[in-house]
Scaffold this motif. Structure first.
Motif, mmCIF file in Angstrom:
data_model
loop_
_atom_site.group_PDB
_atom_site.id
_atom_site.type_symbol
_atom_site.label_atom_id
_atom_site.label_comp_id
_atom_site.label_asym_id
_atom_site.label_seq_id
_atom_site.Cartn_x
_atom_site.Cartn_y
_atom_site.Cartn_z
ATOM 1 N N MET A 95 27.931 0.348 -8.919
ATOM 2 C CA MET A 95 26.741 1.140 -8.627
ATOM 3 C C MET A 95 25.831 0.337 -7.715
ATOM 4 S SD MET A 95 24.933 3.919 -8.962
ATOM 5 C CE MET A 95 26.008 4.794 -10.045
ATOM 6 N N ASP A 96 25.297 0.970 -6.690
ATOM 7 C CA ASP A 96 24.390 0.318 -5.750
ATOM 8 C C ASP A 96 22.955 0.370 -6.275
ATOM 9 O OD1 ASP A 96 26.310 -0.347 -3.879
ATOM 10 O OD2 ASP A 96 26.004 1.460 -2.691
ATOM 11 N N LEU A 97 22.475 -0.767 -6.748
ATOM 12 C CA LEU A 97 21.089 -0.857 -7.194
ATOM 13 C C LEU A 97 20.234 -1.328 -6.034
ATOM 14 C CD1 LEU A 97 21.363 -2.613 -10.672
ATOM 15 C CD2 LEU A 97 21.490 -0.183 -10.134
ATOM 16 N N ILE A 98 19.002 -0.804 -5.978
ATOM 17 C CA ILE A 98 18.045 -1.249 -4.967
ATOM 18 C C ILE A 98 16.694 -1.476 -5.624
ATOM 19 C CG2 ILE A 98 19.181 -0.137 -3.002
ATOM 20 C CD1 ILE A 98 17.065 2.102 -3.156
ATOM 21 N N LEU A 99 15.875 -2.251 -4.935
ATOM 22 C CA LEU A 99 14.496 -2.486 -5.306
ATOM 23 C C LEU A 99 13.659 -1.989 -4.136
ATOM 24 C CD1 LEU A 99 12.498 -3.802 -7.298
ATOM 25 C CD2 LEU A 99 12.885 -5.947 -6.101
ATOM 26 N N ILE A 100 12.769 -1.061 -4.400
ATOM 27 C CA ILE A 100 11.920 -0.499 -3.349
ATOM 28 C C ILE A 100 10.520 -1.083 -3.504
ATOM 29 C CG2 ILE A 100 10.880 1.592 -2.375
ATOM 30 C CD1 ILE A 100 13.296 3.151 -3.502
ATOM 31 N N TYR A 101 9.980 -1.580 -2.401
ATOM 32 C CA TYR A 101 8.615 -2.101 -2.379
ATOM 33 C C TYR A 101 7.710 -1.089 -1.691
ATOM 34 C CZ TYR A 101 10.613 -6.646 -3.498
ATOM 35 O OH TYR A 101 11.277 -7.686 -4.100
ATOM 36 N N CYS A 102 6.535 -0.902 -2.274
ATOM 37 C CA CYS A 102 5.536 -0.012 -1.682
ATOM 38 C C CYS A 102 4.153 -0.526 -2.050
ATOM 39 C CB CYS A 102 5.728 1.412 -2.223
ATOM 40 S SG CYS A 102 4.474 2.577 -1.649
ATOM 41 N N THR A 103 3.299 -0.734 -1.053
ATOM 42 C CA THR A 103 1.918 -1.123 -1.327
ATOM 43 C C THR A 103 1.049 0.130 -1.350
ATOM 44 O OG1 THR A 103 1.621 -1.590 1.034
ATOM 45 C CG2 THR A 103 2.038 -3.466 -0.416
ATOM 46 N N VAL A 104 0.025 0.090 -2.204
ATOM 47 C CA VAL A 104 -0.915 1.207 -2.338
ATOM 48 C C VAL A 104 -2.332 0.645 -2.400
ATOM 49 C CG1 VAL A 104 0.733 2.765 -3.453
ATOM 50 C CG2 VAL A 104 -0.655 1.255 -4.852
ATOM 51 N N PRO A 105 -3.340 1.479 -2.064
ATOM 52 C CA PRO A 105 -4.696 0.957 -1.980
ATOM 53 C C PRO A 105 -5.435 0.773 -3.304
ATOM 54 C CG PRO A 105 -4.679 3.253 -1.337
ATOM 55 C CD PRO A 105 -3.249 2.847 -1.554
ATOM 56 N N ASN A 106 -5.000 1.471 -4.365
ATOM 57 C CA ASN A 106 -5.753 1.364 -5.615
ATOM 58 C C ASN A 106 -4.885 1.683 -6.833
ATOM 59 O OD1 ASN A 106 -5.929 4.299 -6.192
ATOM 60 N ND2 ASN A 106 -7.235 4.337 -4.367
ATOM 61 N N ALA A 107 -5.424 1.350 -8.014
ATOM 62 C CA ALA A 107 -4.685 1.507 -9.266
ATOM 63 C C ALA A 107 -4.417 2.970 -9.606
ATOM 64 C CB ALA A 107 -5.446 0.840 -10.405
ATOM 65 N N LYS A 108 -5.322 3.859 -9.256
ATOM 66 C CA LYS A 108 -5.135 5.279 -9.566
ATOM 67 C C LYS A 108 -3.876 5.816 -8.879
ATOM 68 C CE LYS A 108 -7.549 9.730 -9.374
ATOM 69 N NZ LYS A 108 -6.711 10.584 -8.544
ATOM 70 N N ILE A 109 -3.751 5.541 -7.607
ATOM 71 C CA ILE A 109 -2.574 5.994 -6.854
ATOM 72 C C ILE A 109 -1.316 5.294 -7.376
ATOM 73 C CG2 ILE A 109 -1.469 5.975 -4.576
ATOM 74 C CD1 ILE A 109 -4.324 6.403 -3.420
ATOM 75 N N ALA A 110 -1.413 4.003 -7.650
ATOM 76 C CA ALA A 110 -0.261 3.246 -8.159
ATOM 77 C C ALA A 110 0.270 3.880 -9.444
ATOM 78 C CB ALA A 110 -0.646 1.791 -8.404
ATOM 79 N N LYS A 111 -0.621 4.173 -10.382
ATOM 80 C CA LYS A 111 -0.210 4.736 -11.665
ATOM 81 C C LYS A 111 0.323 6.156 -11.513
ATOM 82 C CE LYS A 111 -3.243 1.774 -14.316
ATOM 83 N NZ LYS A 111 -4.458 1.670 -15.109
ATOM 84 N N GLU A 112 -0.305 6.957 -10.651
ATOM 85 C CA GLU A 112 0.179 8.322 -10.429
ATOM 86 C C GLU A 112 1.591 8.316 -9.858
ATOM 87 O OE1 GLU A 112 -2.763 10.169 -7.917
ATOM 88 O OE2 GLU A 112 -4.148 10.504 -9.584
ATOM 89 N N MET A 113 1.820 7.482 -8.848
ATOM 90 C CA MET A 113 3.151 7.393 -8.245
ATOM 91 C C MET A 113 4.174 6.875 -9.250
ATOM 92 S SD MET A 113 2.888 5.941 -4.416
ATOM 93 C CE MET A 113 2.014 6.789 -3.144
ATOM 94 N N ALA A 114 3.837 5.798 -9.940
ATOM 95 C CA ALA A 114 4.765 5.198 -10.897
ATOM 96 C C ALA A 114 5.142 6.200 -11.987
ATOM 97 C CB ALA A 114 4.154 3.942 -11.510
ATOM 98 N N ASN A 115 4.150 6.871 -12.541
ATOM 99 C CA ASN A 115 4.419 7.849 -13.597
ATOM 100 C C ASN A 115 5.320 8.972 -13.114
ATOM 101 O OD1 ASN A 115 3.013 6.746 -15.825
ATOM 102 N ND2 ASN A 115 1.078 7.465 -14.996
ATOM 103 N N LEU A 116 5.066 9.492 -11.935
ATOM 104 C CA LEU A 116 5.863 10.591 -11.402
ATOM 105 C C LEU A 116 7.301 10.151 -11.106
ATOM 106 C CD1 LEU A 116 5.346 13.552 -10.867
ATOM 107 C CD2 LEU A 116 4.745 12.973 -8.527
ATOM 108 N N ILE A 117 7.455 8.988 -10.517
ATOM 109 C CA ILE A 117 8.789 8.467 -10.186
ATOM 110 C C ILE A 117 9.636 8.291 -11.448
ATOM 111 C CG2 ILE A 117 10.013 6.412 -9.340
ATOM 112 C CD1 ILE A 117 7.723 6.202 -7.191
ATOM 113 N N VAL A 118 9.046 7.701 -12.482
ATOM 114 C CA VAL A 118 9.804 7.470 -13.717
ATOM 115 C C VAL A 118 9.998 8.775 -14.488
ATOM 116 C CG1 VAL A 118 9.827 6.243 -15.932
ATOM 117 C CG2 VAL A 118 9.118 5.042 -13.850
#
Length: 104
Positions: free
Chosen positions: A1-24
């Motif tokens: 299986m091809d595993l990857i690590l994706i890096y993404c910078t965001v400007p604030n914690a609100k956006i970080a948590k929203e994206m992380a929650n939706l992705i998972v």
């Protein structure tokens, strides 16, 4: 299986948590780690810029890259968000199986 690590910078914690929650939540990644206090220095339109950001480390399988990329581009406030995938060369068998299981 091809595993990857994706890096993404965001400007604030609100956006970080929203994206992380939706992705998972949508099982696009097994885990999203959020690192605070990242200082990025970059060139934009010929100017030297410095920004305080957060870094998302998204653990997933290669086949989910395009869906994650689309989600990030839809949600991200930047004109050109950072979405960089790197291959996972080695990891423990148990961790690999966990990522595969969580992204089905």
């Amino acid at each position: 299986m091809d595993l990857i690590l994706i890096y993404c910078t965001v400007p604030n914690a609100k956006i970080a948590k929203e994206m992380a929650n939706l992705i998972v939540k949508h099982r696009l990644a097994a885990c999203v780690s959020i690192a605070d206090k990242v200082e990025s220095i970059f060139s934009w339109d010929g100017e030297l810029c410095k920004e305080k950001e957060l870094l998302l480390s998204i653990k997933t399988v290669r086949s989910n890259f395009e869906k994650i990329n689309a989600l990030i581009n839809d949600m991200h406030p930047y004109n050109v968000p950072e979405v960089i995938a790197v291959p996972v060369i080695n990891c423990s068998e148990d961790y690999m199986q966990w990522i595969v299981h969580e992204t089905k």
